[in-house]
Write an enzyme that holds these catalytic residues in place. Structure first.
Site, PDB file in Angstrom:
ATOM      1  N   ASP A 336      38.365  27.576  67.249  1.00 51.85           N
ATOM      2  CA  ASP A 336      38.116  28.039  65.890  1.00 51.85           C
ATOM      3  C   ASP A 336      36.702  28.633  65.861  1.00 51.85           C
ATOM      4  OD1 ASP A 336      38.363  28.570  63.189  1.00 51.85           O
ATOM      5  OD2 ASP A 336      39.113  26.582  62.680  1.00 51.85           O
ATOM      6  N   TRP A 337      36.286  29.065  64.702  1.00 46.59           N
ATOM      7  CA  TRP A 337      35.069  29.841  64.496  1.00 46.59           C
ATOM      8  C   TRP A 337      33.827  29.118  65.052  1.00 46.59           C
ATOM      9  CZ3 TRP A 337      34.847  34.698  62.256  1.00 46.59           C
ATOM     10  CH2 TRP A 337      33.596  35.179  61.869  1.00 46.59           C
TER      11      TRP A 337
END
Length: 804
Positions: A336-337
């Site tokens: 994820d980010w």
């Protein structure tokens, strides 16, 4: 044989030069076409092909494929302050690419993926396709024919695409208990995404929403394992199609997320730790991901948090042993980010970014969403050269990335080098407009409306005030009454959904709750008052905008309350109670003695026990999106029937959160002995609860137990003049087990259509193994004994004898 590598004749110099030119031309052609593979190729041929390509790649090229950057890294950003005041918001949703940045990203770093929305606002299909086509072309030409893969959060429809068809958020879809709805939503989302040349979507979400505080509850299919597994695998099939080896031009690759236990944070806040045992992880949280992988899911995104002190991005057991090895899965895992950065900056399990990269890649991460820095590339190269990350691990990651791109056909230029609306001069090639004529169509809009009607739950209907007669005069009020932003929630045109009202009003074909009632009941019969408005600066703050007054000629009040839009960490809260201003608004309305229909429009359950007794009817719309206004009006007027059921347990008190599949001691009223333990738990509405306008009766529940199948039958009759879609929910309780069993579990569900006065015998079947549980050694165990099945008010007990 003549050797053109050595000049040895009168004309050999000329021939040699000609051959060099031919060889050079051939090399260029090869580099541009070498990564095309016939669709008829077998799995073995594909794997041999991937291995041969990986073997020819340099370490720099391999590492580049493992890097994913945000579009901001290669975009020329405009500023709203530089845009004329009369320019539409649509014109801002664009952005241009920086040639220098694009060249650096692909020529220097050989980056494998770009993600996110340009300028933070959904572009239209033309802008999207221009951006992606140009990025694909640059990567194709500068990365030896390996096209980048573009990823976008298309969460409830193609929600980052201007003018696309949006649908209820996942929590509303779950309330339908109709798996055909997410399947069809997946099909339309894929179609409209590919109309923008988007091949990869970060969906579906299948995190069990076990904490009502969790700000991403609305992105999930609720608290139940089976509902998440069935709904998520249905949308996976809808998005990807039936052939995971060859994703068609009307389909996209999914990225199932967020693996796993994201919705079980102890604090209830986003990206904070969970404390779940491996036994419970295996039995509950892992199962929706397993179901989606078995349905063909091609990629997976990891939970940003940690469990029992181990960040999921560094958990080799969960990423490699459980998923890749345990499920024999050949898909790709992406972070994820910026979550590799979080391993050292936030979680402190690494001293620096280089060490964090080593931990994540060795755990099983294949691609990093960095997203603003290419530091990942040289640091991973250093780790390989130092022997801290093996070339075998790198090759495996790159093979998984190339496999995904091959399955999508991205290495075949014809799948993305498609003009938007005008073919190249002198050519009659298809355009995106001609290939996707139904983008944002009325056909899709009508489907979305019908789906939305099934995704809304009637919770209270005292004195049968609903359906509401057409001649009634209505006061519509509250902060959610005339506002598209809370109707849609986050991931709607922007990350936080904060420009949704602006976008929807410019598109001009949707209706808010108030506008839907105006269309249904007439402008002269519907009055709008806000009384409370949301603060433009804080999603969780509202203000009393005017004194509460109700005209004497009003017959009924429709009070629209709940939450404003939010997404991820921005949505963290400390108090689940509905805001003070909204509570006081409803109390003030009640003093006028008019019947109140309360409309809940919220992404998670805000506590309303103070005002629930004051209202005559309650309708939960969740986040119904752009067709929620029309759907609500149809339901209130009786032109459609309610058929939704609660996909989570709605709490009554802030200190008493519980899920329906709790342990028996959590529901015992009193415990005898020296102390009187008050373990009685009260909830506002139970999981699976919901009303309709029809009187549906159940009878004659039976269980037929066989060695390989248990078949349940129940008679259902519609004792009303209205057609209804009735959810049939089968719960099973294990009455005695070696580990304390859940009080009950949903084991099967279906939705049946019943005409007025129609009766049906409904059949639901499960395997005996569906009743197994995971023991402390992480083995699935089915113990002989007595079980109880429940459908509505019907119960039947049955025995499992042979568990071999």
């Amino acid at each position: 044989m003549f050797d053109y590598t050595k000049p040895n004749s009168e004309h050999s110099h000329i021939k040699w030069i000609l051959m060099l030119c031919l060889q050079s031309a051939y090399s260029i052609l090869l580099s541009a076409q070498t990564l095309q593979l016939p669709k008829s190729a077998s799995e073995q041929q594909r794997e041999e092909y991937i291995s041969s390509v990986v073997a020819k790649m340099t370490l720099e090229e391999k590492v580049g494929q493992m890097c994913e950057l945000a579009i901001d890294k290669v975009a020329q950003r405009s500023s709203d302050s530089n845009v004329p005041s009369n320019q539409s918001v649509a014109s801002l949703a664009g952005g241009k690419l920086s040639a220098t940045a694009v060249n650096d990203v692909f020529s220097t770093w050989k980056v494998g993926s770009i993600l996110n929305v340009p300028e933070g606002l959904a572009p239209n299909p033309k802008v999207w396709s221009d951006i992606i086509r140009n990025l694909n072309k640059a990567s194709y030409e500068q990365c030896n024919g390996i096209t980048e893969i573009y990823g976008v959060d298309q969460i409830h429809g193609a929600s980052y695409s201007w003018g696309a068809t949006l649908f209820p958020q996942e929590i509303g879809q779950a309330a339908s208990f109709n798996i055909n709805i997410p399947y069809r939503i997946g099909q339309i989302t894929a179609y409209e995404s590919r109309a923008c040349l988007i091949p990869w979507v970060y969906a579906p979400v299948m995190d069990l929403a076990r904490s009502p505080l969790w700000p991403r509850m609305w992105e999930s299919y609720g608290e139940d394992v089976l509902v998440n597994a069935k709904m998520a695998s249905a949308v996976t099939r809808g998005l990807q199609g039936d052939d995971r080896e060859h994703i068609g031009m009307n389909n996209v690759a999914v990225c199932i997320k967020h693996y796993m236990a994201y919705g079980a944070a102890v604090s209830g806040k986003d990206r904070t730790p969970s404390s779940v045992t491996d036994r419970e992880l295996m039995e509950k949280y892992f199962q929706p991901f397993k179901a989606c992988i078995e349905a063909g899911a091609l990629s997976l995104m990891v939970n940003s948090g940690n469990n029992n002190g181990v960040p999921f991005h560094a958990n080799h057991k969960l990423l490699t042993e459980w998923v890749k090895e345990g499920l024999h899965w050949d898909g790709m895992i992406v972070t994820d980010w910026a979550d590799i950065d979080n391993l050292w900056k936030r979680d402190h399990i690494a001293a620096n970014k280089k060490d964090a990269i080593g931990l994540a890649i060795n755990a099983g991460i294949d691609m990093t969403m960095d997203p603003y820095s290419t530091d990942f590339c040289p640091l991973l190269i250093e780790l390989v050269n130092e022997g801290r990350v093996s070339m075998k691990r790198i090759d495996d990651a790159v093979a998984r990335i190339l496999r995904l791109k091959l399955r999508l056909g991205l290495l075949d230029r014809s799948t993305w080098d498609i003009p938007y609306d005008k073919p190249a001069k002198g050519k009659k090639s298809p355009t995106l407009v001609s290939l996707y004529p139904d983008y944002g169509s009325e056909k899709f809009a009508q489907e979305a409306l019908k789906m939305t009607e099934e995704c809304i739950v009637l919770l209270k209907n005292k004195s049968s005030i609903l359906p509401l007669a057409k001649e009634k005069k209505i006061l519509v009020c509250g902060p959610n009454a005339n506002n598209f932003r809370p109707m849609n929630g986050g991931w709607s045109y922007t990350w936080q959904g904060d420009r949704t009202d602006e976008v929807c009003r410019q598109i001009g074909k949707y209706h808010t709750f108030y506008e839907g009632l105006v269309v249904k009941y007439g402008k002269n019969n519907v009055i709008l008052k806000d009384f409370v408005k949301y603060s433009p600066r804080n999603f969780n703050m509202d203000i009393a905008s005017e004194p509460v007054e109700v005209p004497a000629d009003i017959d009924v009040i429709v009070a629209c309350i709940g939450e404003n839009s939010y997404c991820e960490t921005v949505g963290n809260i400390d108090d689940l109670n509905l805001s003070h201003n909204q509570i006081e608004m409803v109390k003030s309305l009640a003093k006028f003695g008019k019947p109140i229909i309360l409309i809940l429009n919220e992404g998670r359950p805000r506590l309303i026990k103070e005002i629930e007794p004051l209202v005559t009817a309650i309708i939960h719309t969740f986040l119904p999106s752009n067709y929620g206004g029309d759907a609500l009006a149809n339901l209130i007027a009786g032109d459609a029937n309610f058929s939704g059921r609660m996909p989570y347990t709605y709490p009554k008190n802030h200190g008493s959160f519980i899920t329906y599949d709790c342990k028996p001691c959590e529901y015992v009223e009193t415990m005898p002995g020296a102390y009187n333990y008050e373990a009685n738990t009260t909830v506002q509405w139970a999981f699976g609860y919901g009303l309709s306008y029809s009187d549906v009766k159940y009878s004659n529940l039976k269980a037929d137990v066989k060695a390989d199948k248990i078949t349940f039958t129940v008679d259902v009759v519609n004792n009303s003049e209205r057609e209804v879609k009735e959810p049939i929910l089968l719960f099973v309780s294990d009455l005695v087990a070696s580990l304390t069993p859940d009080i009950k579990r949903l084991r099967a569900f279906d939705k049946v259509n019943l005409l007025p006065h129609e009766s049906k015998t409904v059949t639901l079947s499960i395997k005996p193994s569906d009743l197994a549980f995971v023991d402390n050694n992480l083995n699935w165990v089915l113990e002989p004994g007595q079980f109880r099945a429940t459908i509505a008010n019907q119960r039947v007990t049955f025995d499992i004898v042979d568990t071999k």
